[in-house]
Design an enzyme around this catalytic site. Structure first.
Site, mmCIF file in Angstrom:
data_model
loop_
_atom_site.group_PDB
_atom_site.id
_atom_site.type_symbol
_atom_site.label_atom_id
_atom_site.label_comp_id
_atom_site.label_asym_id
_atom_site.label_seq_id
_atom_site.Cartn_x
_atom_site.Cartn_y
_atom_site.Cartn_z
ATOM 1 N N PRO A 40 -15.658 -5.065 3.419
ATOM 2 C CA PRO A 40 -16.993 -5.476 3.888
ATOM 3 C C PRO A 40 -18.108 -4.569 3.390
ATOM 4 C CG PRO A 40 -15.800 -4.363 5.647
ATOM 5 C CD PRO A 40 -14.817 -4.572 4.531
ATOM 6 N N LEU A 41 -17.730 -3.393 2.839
ATOM 7 C CA LEU A 41 -18.722 -2.487 2.270
ATOM 8 C C LEU A 41 -18.653 -2.471 0.747
ATOM 9 C CD1 LEU A 41 -18.400 0.477 4.782
ATOM 10 C CD2 LEU A 41 -20.015 -1.437 4.813
ATOM 11 N N GLY A 42 -18.088 -3.525 0.171
ATOM 12 C CA GLY A 42 -18.026 -3.606 -1.290
ATOM 13 C C GLY A 42 -17.319 -2.424 -1.909
ATOM 14 N N SER A 72 -22.338 1.397 0.798
ATOM 15 C CA SER A 72 -22.712 2.559 1.600
ATOM 16 C C SER A 72 -23.854 3.328 0.955
ATOM 17 C CB SER A 72 -21.515 3.492 1.773
ATOM 18 O OG SER A 72 -21.204 4.143 0.556
ATOM 19 N N TYR A 82 0.842 -1.189 0.000
ATOM 20 C CA TYR A 82 0.000 0.000 0.000
ATOM 21 C C TYR A 82 0.879 1.241 0.000
ATOM 22 C CZ TYR A 82 -3.649 -3.262 1.635
ATOM 23 O OH TYR A 82 -4.521 -4.320 1.775
#
Length: 325
Positions: free
Chosen positions: A203-205, A210, A55
């Site tokens: 976990p929120l794609g 959202s 990252y």
């Protein structure tokens, strides 16, 4: 903040914090706000921080090291190795060779400014190196006191079994959400059989769940999601229809769509620790509040009915060859 265990021993906050977006892939960089978010996470009891050497590349580990300089004892630091980045930021393949395992670990320790990594993952499985050799080298790091626990990311069930036979695997990190329920078939049953913790990333794609992303215009030009198959053309429109249904259920329960998606994951088992990513305190607080949300059996079934397995249109990545290997 509630806590959960990954594997038999590693205790972490029930919700972790994915730190990738603080340094790369999503547009906008604000080191001051990122550090404030990391500090606020610790204040809220979020102890489980997730990063990787790729990252940035490398700068995300440096950022976390800077933020935790005087708060190391409050955090469980997870980082990853194996995905090679070139000097110009490009991708140079995957390396799981034993000698590289040691080199990568030493470099991460230096960037993080710590003496031991709490959880060290192989980011992607190297198809040219037997997993037994890579895990064997990771086990040597544990013996040397440089790593406390080891994990794998995006590993197939058989790969996980083989690696676990060499040294206990504490956690498997794999994408899992209402947008990607495929791990329910084989991966989750395997980790539970082997008593390995499960860490869902995205976990929120990638923010899609959202409900804040209504078109590609909502993403900056340098946002990598513009190149994701699930954000393209008809796929985008079909996926947006699912998100709208999730939002409707969330509104009835008087929570946000993000909170509903995280609460659903938390309800799938106490061995599951999602790591929603954010670089802002506002969204951190919203995500953390999901730990207080209780879902009834009927609510879970209703959520799963609007987001059944395979509902998302398009692949997770432009090239799926490096996952579930």
């Amino acid at each position: 903040m509630k806590t959960r265990k990954l594997g038999p021993e590693l205790e972490v906050s029930a919700i972790g914090l994915g730190c990738m977006g603080m340094s790369e892939f999503y547009s906008g960089r604000d080191e001051e706000e990122a550090i404030a978010t990391l500090h606020h996470a610790l204040d809220l009891g979020v102890t489980f921080l997730d990063t990787a050497d790729m990252y940035g590349p490398h700068t995300n580990e440096q950022l976390i090291g800077k933020a935790l300089k005087n708060r190391r004892d409050q955090a469980v630091i997870a980082t990853k190795f194996g995905v090679i980045r070139t000097a110009d930021g490009g991708f140079g393949g995957i390396n799981g060779k034993p000698e590289y395992v040691h080199q990568a670990c030493d470099a991460s320790l230096q960037r993080l400014g710590i003496e031991v990594i709490d959880l060290y993952y192989l980011h992607r499985v190297d198809p040219t190196v037997p997993i037994e050799e890579t895990v064997g080298a990771m086990a040597e790091l544990v013996k040397q006191g440089k790593v406390r626990y080891i994990g794998l990311s995006e590993a197939a069930p058989e790969t996980l079994r083989r690696g676990h036979s060499v040294h206990p695997i504490t956690a498997l990190q794999t994408e899992y959400s209402l947008w990607n329920r495929e791990p329910e078939d084989e991966i989750i049953p395997t980790v539970r059989e082997l008593k390995i913790g499960f860490v869902p990333y995205s976990p929120l794609g990638r923010g899609f769940l959202s409900g804040a992303i209504q078109s590609l215009d909502d993403l900056a030009e340098d946002d990598y999601r513009r190149h994701s198959p699930r954000f393209q053309g008809e796929n985008f429109d079909r996926n947006l229809e699912v998100v709208e249904q999730v939002k409707a259920i969330a509104q009835e329960k008087e929570v946000t769509a993000s909170q509903l998606a995280i609460a659903w994951l938390l309800a799938k088992g106490h061995d599951i620790v999602p790591i929603p990513g954010t670089k802002r305190r506002q969204y951190l607080e919203e995500n953390v509040a999901a730990v207080k949300i209780e879902l009834t059996f009927a609510e879970l079934k209703r959520i799963e009915a609007v987001a059944p397995q395979g509902v998302a249109a398009g692949d997770r990545y432009p090239d799926m060859n490096s996952v579930n290997r």
